[in-house]
Design an enzyme around this catalytic site. Structure first.
Site, PDB file in Angstrom:
ATOM      1  N   ALA A  59       0.809  -1.216   0.000  1.00  0.00           N
ATOM      2  CA  ALA A  59       0.000   0.000   0.000  1.00  0.00           C
ATOM      3  C   ALA A  59       0.841   1.265   0.000  1.00  0.00           C
ATOM      4  O   ALA A  59       0.311   2.364   0.142  1.00  0.00           O
ATOM      5  CB  ALA A  59      -0.902   0.000   1.227  1.00  0.00           C
ATOM      6  N   ASN A  68       1.991  -3.217   8.375  1.00  0.00           N
ATOM      7  CA  ASN A  68       3.146  -3.703   7.622  1.00  0.00           C
ATOM      8  C   ASN A  68       3.679  -2.630   6.685  1.00  0.00           C
ATOM      9  O   ASN A  68       4.856  -2.627   6.332  1.00  0.00           O
ATOM     10  CB  ASN A  68       2.765  -4.955   6.832  1.00  0.00           C
ATOM     11  CG  ASN A  68       2.574  -6.159   7.734  1.00  0.00           C
ATOM     12  OD1 ASN A  68       3.458  -6.503   8.512  1.00  0.00           O
ATOM     13  ND2 ASN A  68       1.423  -6.793   7.655  1.00  0.00           N
ATOM     14  N   HIS A  90      -2.733   7.043   4.461  1.00  0.00           N
ATOM     15  CA  HIS A  90      -1.378   7.217   4.973  1.00  0.00           C
ATOM     16  C   HIS A  90      -0.789   8.512   4.408  1.00  0.00           C
ATOM     17  O   HIS A  90      -0.804   8.736   3.196  1.00  0.00           O
ATOM     18  CB  HIS A  90      -0.477   6.052   4.560  1.00  0.00           C
ATOM     19  CG  HIS A  90      -1.046   4.705   4.869  1.00  0.00           C
ATOM     20  ND1 HIS A  90      -1.222   4.241   6.149  1.00  0.00           N
ATOM     21  CD2 HIS A  90      -1.489   3.713   4.043  1.00  0.00           C
ATOM     22  CE1 HIS A  90      -1.733   3.022   6.106  1.00  0.00           C
ATOM     23  NE2 HIS A  90      -1.912   2.686   4.846  1.00  0.00           N
TER      24      HIS A  90
END
Length: 274
Positions: free
Chosen positions: A128, A196, A226
């Site tokens: 991601a 992760n 994020h």
């Protein structure tokens, strides 16, 4: 004798059939040139039956040793706590291991030595994380700081050990709540199924102890978001990612797609990216 390096299929094995593992199995079953799924290893065959029944091509359930022998690349799609026991036979056989539970690598650095000793390789996909290539390139110079702020729908953080150990409630939130501030290493321990992405960022950049992270449980967002800020001697990077969750709210859909992209590169005549 055929010496064309692009003519042989890459034999793939999957360990675990959760949201990501099942997505990968369906993708490989549909057909990708140069990639062939040869088997799956699961702890609970009964739970895997539904996924296997819907595949077009018959697929064997193998134990881990059998899967290692049959595969060129093994993809770990299992709970983080199982990484060491999955990695041991794969790396000891000199094979490649795609690791999705990258946070577990911080607790098992000996696996890197094991790969080095036997000629194996640990591959951590981009997942991601936007801009991982740029962070890796910046790390060839000097990176001064890396900071990441993650916002997730509260249900995507339910059950995280850090929340349970610190008696942090995220039920019934009507506004954002910061639930963690610390290093990537601390986050990997406290949120093993959730973060992760920050571990991959830390391994690409300045390490898990210098990579700073905030985690917010935010009822106003529907995607895992994020914000990453990197200050280096070569560039200043600011990146924002909004990932659509998969069937598992802790994991984004793009995670499985990132694994496929990584595998496509391995035998490709043209590779884009570092």
């Amino acid at each position: 004798m055929n010496t064309n390096p692009y003519s042989s299929d890459l034999r793939i094995g999957i360990v675990g059939l959760g949201a990501v593992g099942a997505s990968l199995a369906r993708t490989f079953d549909a057909g990708i040139p140069g990639i062939r799924l040869v088997g799956i290893t699961v702890r609970n065959p009964e739970r895997a039956a539904g996924v296997l029944a819907n595949l077009k091509n018959p697929l064997a359930l193998l134990d881990l040793e059998e899967l290692v022998q049959a595969s060129d690349v093994v993809i770990e799609c299992a709970p983080a706590a199982l990484l060491p026991q999955i990695a041991l036979p794969v790396l000891s056989a000199g094979k490649k291991l795609v690791v999705l539970s990258s946070g577990a690598l911080l607790e098992s650095p000996h696996l890197i030595d094991l790969a080095r000793l036997h000629g194996g390789q640990i591959l951590v996909p981009t997942g991601a994380l936007l801009g991982l290539d740029a962070v890796t390139a910046a790390a060839e110079g000097v990176i001064h700081s890396v900071r990441m702020i993650t916002r997730k729908p509260p249900r995507g953080l339910v059950g995280a050990p850090y929340l349970l150990e610190n008696f942090i409630s995220i039920e019934g939130l009507d506004k954002p709540k910061r639930v963690f501030k610390g290093s990537a290493r601390e986050a990997a321990r406290g949120f093993p199924a959730n973060l992760n992405v920050v571990v991959a960022l830390s391994l690409a950049g300045i390490g898990p102890d210098r990579t700073a992270l905030e985690i917010w449980a935010d009822p106003s967002v529907i995607r895992n978001t994020h914000l990453i800020e990197v200050d280096a001697d070569s560039a200043s990077l600011t990146m924002t990612i909004e990932n659509i969750p998969s069937d598992n709210p802790r994991t984004g859909r793009i995670t499985a797609q990132s694994v496929v992209a990584l595998l496509r590169k391995m035998n490709a005549p043209l590779r884009i990216g570092t």
